[in-house]
Design an enzyme around this catalytic site. Structure first.
Site, mmCIF file in Angstrom:
data_model
loop_
_atom_site.group_PDB
_atom_site.id
_atom_site.type_symbol
_atom_site.label_atom_id
_atom_site.label_comp_id
_atom_site.label_asym_id
_atom_site.label_seq_id
_atom_site.Cartn_x
_atom_site.Cartn_y
_atom_site.Cartn_z
ATOM 1 N N ASN A 160 -0.167 17.937 -22.124
ATOM 2 C CA ASN A 160 -0.481 16.871 -23.070
ATOM 3 C C ASN A 160 -0.483 17.356 -24.519
ATOM 4 O O ASN A 160 -0.922 16.620 -25.407
ATOM 5 C CB ASN A 160 -1.852 16.261 -22.743
ATOM 6 C CG ASN A 160 -1.845 15.518 -21.421
ATOM 7 O OD1 ASN A 160 -0.895 14.830 -21.094
ATOM 8 N ND2 ASN A 160 -2.915 15.668 -20.662
ATOM 9 N N GLU A 216 -4.474 17.104 -12.509
ATOM 10 C CA GLU A 216 -5.195 17.438 -13.740
ATOM 11 C C GLU A 216 -6.685 17.652 -13.484
ATOM 12 O O GLU A 216 -7.532 17.222 -14.247
ATOM 13 C CB GLU A 216 -5.005 16.325 -14.788
ATOM 14 C CG GLU A 216 -4.150 16.759 -15.954
ATOM 15 C CD GLU A 216 -3.929 15.660 -16.975
ATOM 16 O OE1 GLU A 216 -4.907 15.107 -17.510
ATOM 17 O OE2 GLU A 216 -2.765 15.354 -17.229
ATOM 18 N N ARG A 265 0.813 -1.232 0.000
ATOM 19 C CA ARG A 265 0.000 0.000 0.000
ATOM 20 C C ARG A 265 0.839 1.271 0.000
ATOM 21 O O ARG A 265 0.362 2.335 0.379
ATOM 22 C CB ARG A 265 -0.974 0.009 1.182
ATOM 23 C CG ARG A 265 -2.005 -1.113 1.125
ATOM 24 C CD ARG A 265 -3.140 -0.878 2.113
ATOM 25 N NE ARG A 265 -4.132 -1.926 2.007
ATOM 26 C CZ ARG A 265 -4.155 -3.023 2.770
ATOM 27 N NH1 ARG A 265 -3.225 -3.189 3.699
ATOM 28 N NH2 ARG A 265 -5.092 -3.925 2.613
ATOM 29 N N GLU A 312 9.970 17.022 -26.082
ATOM 30 C CA GLU A 312 9.298 17.481 -24.862
ATOM 31 C C GLU A 312 9.839 18.829 -24.402
ATOM 32 O O GLU A 312 9.128 19.598 -23.750
ATOM 33 C CB GLU A 312 9.446 16.433 -23.755
ATOM 34 C CG GLU A 312 8.781 15.098 -24.043
ATOM 35 C CD GLU A 312 7.270 15.104 -23.818
ATOM 36 O OE1 GLU A 312 6.712 16.167 -23.450
ATOM 37 O OE2 GLU A 312 6.654 14.048 -24.010
ATOM 38 N N HIS A 370 -0.033 14.949 -27.427
ATOM 39 C CA HIS A 370 -0.116 13.578 -26.943
ATOM 40 C C HIS A 370 -1.346 12.831 -27.442
ATOM 41 O O HIS A 370 -1.300 11.611 -27.614
ATOM 42 C CB HIS A 370 -0.063 13.557 -25.412
ATOM 43 C CG HIS A 370 1.298 13.838 -24.857
ATOM 44 N ND1 HIS A 370 1.965 15.027 -25.087
ATOM 45 C CD2 HIS A 370 2.142 13.086 -24.091
ATOM 46 C CE1 HIS A 370 3.142 14.994 -24.478
ATOM 47 N NE2 HIS A 370 3.272 13.831 -23.873
ATOM 48 N N ARG A 372 -2.919 21.479 -15.907
ATOM 49 C CA ARG A 372 -1.903 20.465 -16.177
ATOM 50 C C ARG A 372 -2.148 19.762 -17.515
ATOM 51 O O ARG A 372 -1.225 19.232 -18.126
ATOM 52 C CB ARG A 372 -1.855 19.443 -15.044
ATOM 53 C CG ARG A 372 -0.737 18.430 -15.240
ATOM 54 C CD ARG A 372 -0.440 17.626 -13.992
ATOM 55 N NE ARG A 372 0.645 16.685 -14.248
ATOM 56 C CZ ARG A 372 1.239 15.954 -13.319
ATOM 57 N NH1 ARG A 372 0.865 16.049 -12.053
ATOM 58 N NH2 ARG A 372 2.209 15.122 -13.644
ATOM 59 N N HIS A 378 -0.285 9.631 -29.116
ATOM 60 C CA HIS A 378 -0.590 8.305 -28.590
ATOM 61 C C HIS A 378 -1.283 7.434 -29.633
ATOM 62 O O HIS A 378 -1.085 6.216 -29.668
ATOM 63 C CB HIS A 378 -1.460 8.414 -27.337
ATOM 64 C CG HIS A 378 -0.704 8.833 -26.121
ATOM 65 N ND1 HIS A 378 -1.324 9.189 -24.936
ATOM 66 C CD2 HIS A 378 0.624 8.960 -25.883
ATOM 67 C CE1 HIS A 378 -0.416 9.513 -24.035
ATOM 68 N NE2 HIS A 378 0.776 9.384 -24.592
ATOM 69 N N LYS A 398 7.534 22.786 -15.780
ATOM 70 C CA LYS A 398 6.641 21.697 -15.373
ATOM 71 C C LYS A 398 6.322 21.769 -13.886
ATOM 72 O O LYS A 398 5.181 21.520 -13.478
ATOM 73 C CB LYS A 398 7.242 20.341 -15.720
ATOM 74 C CG LYS A 398 6.284 19.209 -15.354
ATOM 75 C CD LYS A 398 6.539 17.921 -16.055
ATOM 76 C CE LYS A 398 5.402 16.941 -15.774
ATOM 77 N NZ LYS A 398 5.629 15.620 -16.404
ATOM 78 N N HIS A 405 8.230 7.352 -28.107
ATOM 79 C CA HIS A 405 7.255 8.299 -27.566
ATOM 80 C C HIS A 405 7.530 9.742 -27.972
ATOM 81 O O HIS A 405 6.627 10.448 -28.437
ATOM 82 C CB HIS A 405 7.217 8.183 -26.041
ATOM 83 C CG HIS A 405 6.292 9.159 -25.388
ATOM 84 N ND1 HIS A 405 4.919 9.109 -25.541
ATOM 85 C CD2 HIS A 405 6.540 10.233 -24.593
ATOM 86 C CE1 HIS A 405 4.366 10.102 -24.864
ATOM 87 N NE2 HIS A 405 5.323 10.794 -24.277
ATOM 88 N N LYS A 447 3.132 11.265 -12.211
ATOM 89 C CA LYS A 447 2.310 10.368 -13.022
ATOM 90 C C LYS A 447 3.054 9.047 -13.201
ATOM 91 O O LYS A 447 4.176 9.022 -13.700
ATOM 92 C CB LYS A 447 2.015 10.966 -14.396
ATOM 93 C CG LYS A 447 0.912 12.003 -14.406
ATOM 94 C CD LYS A 447 0.574 12.397 -15.831
ATOM 95 C CE LYS A 447 -0.589 13.357 -15.879
ATOM 96 N NZ LYS A 447 -0.939 13.733 -17.280
#
Length: 366
Positions: free
Chosen positions: A246, A237, A121, A185, A249, A242, A253, A227, A267, A143
């Site tokens: 993206n 987000e 946990r 990026e 993206h 935020r 993606h 960032k 990527h 993330k």
């Protein structure tokens, strides 16, 4: 040496950017070794170049490094490797007070962070990003995720690291292609909200990619600061701020999905093509001056990054690419928000995009 703080209240953490920091890793990390050990995750590409440096820095300490090396590449962001990592940690007797160390690029960082979030946990973890993409983007902000058969990064959690150690010198062993992919990026931060930084990239991008120490450090520090500020304003987000990170993206993606999340299109390359497509679609909708979109394409082309479907080696129909987008985690109420732009440095979130029109645009784009 530059220290940047991601200000998230009790979840705040420092990011240290320092050439040569790998040689002093034990000095920077020892405060996190509550049980006089670290569980280090790396991959087969990084291991021969950088693991010996990490081990050497701890040679005179009493801290043990318990190491697991994974296959390199996007395929390691999988249920199979997540199970392998968590089983290994439990077999090694990991405790909640232990700290995991991610020594690698975005794949290792994402996988380590997610494993740390769920084993017993929750354990602590720190990042030592070894790719430009990880240094300027994925190591910052918490993330963490793995991929699934339905799409990229769909299984994961927000889990902030305790510390990020960035050494620009480790990029000297990074293949040129991976450096270029990370540079996409870097460009993104200028396109989102900083036209002056994009202009700096136009003037200095070749120096960054030639690994000029000054240009590379400036690109990293500026990107991390940008960032960190956005993450502070919108950690999970929720406000939409935020989401600007993206940019490129959603298109990107879908290109990655079409190429099977493989080395055919890594990527950062997909993001580069995706940003060019986002600006092109912004022109189609009347938001953006065509000259601004052409500046984006021209700079990507100048640094040998994909700037359209052809240079991304994608020949699928627009509808097929849109079908990939339907699995995007940002889908809400049957609609998919897109990051578009009024110009360079003027990105915004559009929630009224017609996916049929996107498919037509993709079919018609050059």
């Amino acid at each position: 040496m530059t220290q940047i703080t991601v200000d998230l209240g009790e979840h705040s953490y420092p990011i240290l950017v320092q050439p040569g920091a790998m040689e002093q890793a034990s000095t920077h990390l020892q405060r996190f070794a509550n049980n006089q050990r670290f569980f280090v995750l790396t991959d087969k590409d990084v291991e021969p170049h950088l693991l010996p440096k990490l081990q050497a820095s701890f040679a005179e300490s009493e801290i043990d490094l318990v190491i697991k090396s994974l296959p390199a590449g996007e395929s390691s962001k999988s249920w199979r490797q997540l199970e392998s990592v968590t089983d290994w940690l439990l077999t090694q007797g990991v405790e909640r007070s232990d700290t995991l160390v991610a020594l690698g690029g975005g794949v290792i960082g994402d996988l380590t962070g997610f494993a740390a979030a769920i084993v017993k946990r929750g354990c602590r973890f720190v990042q030592i990003p070894t790719s430009l993409l990880a240094q300027v983007d994925s190591s910052v902000g918490g993330k963490t995720a793995i991929n699934s058969s339905a799409g990229k990064n769909l299984i994961g959690s927000f889990n902030q690291p305790r510390f990020v150690l960035i050494d620009p010198l480790v990029l000297n062993s990074l293949p040129d292609r991976e450096l270029r992919a990370g540079y996409a990026e870097v460009i993104k931060y200028g396109l989102i909200s900083d036209p002056d930084f994009f202009a700096w990239c136009e003037a200095n991008g070749s120096e960054v990619l030639n690994r000029d120490p000054g240009a590379l450090s400036k690109a990293i520090i500026h990107s991390v600061r940008a960032k960190a500020l956005i993450v502070k304003e919108d950690e999970k987000e929720l406000s939409g701020r935020r989401a600007l990170l993206n940019l490129g993206h959603t298109f990107g993606h879908s290109l990655e999905a079409e190429t099977g999340f493989s080395d055919k299109l890594v990527h950062g390359e997909a993001v580069a093509a995706g940003m060019a497509l986002a600006f092109g679609y912004s022109v189609r909708r009347g938001h953006c001056d065509p000259a601004e979109a052409e500046r984006v394409r021209s700079h990507l082309k100048s640094v040998n990054l994909p700037y359209n479907l052809a240079t991304a080696s994608v020949s699928a129909s627009g509808q097929r690419l849109v079908d990939h987008m339907m699995h995007d985690k940002k889908m809400s109420g049957g609609t998919l928000p897109f990051l578009l732009a009024n110009g360079i440095g003027q990105s915004f979130l559009a929630k009224d995009v017609d996916l049929e029109d996107v498919a037509k645009f993709l079919d018609e784009s050059d």
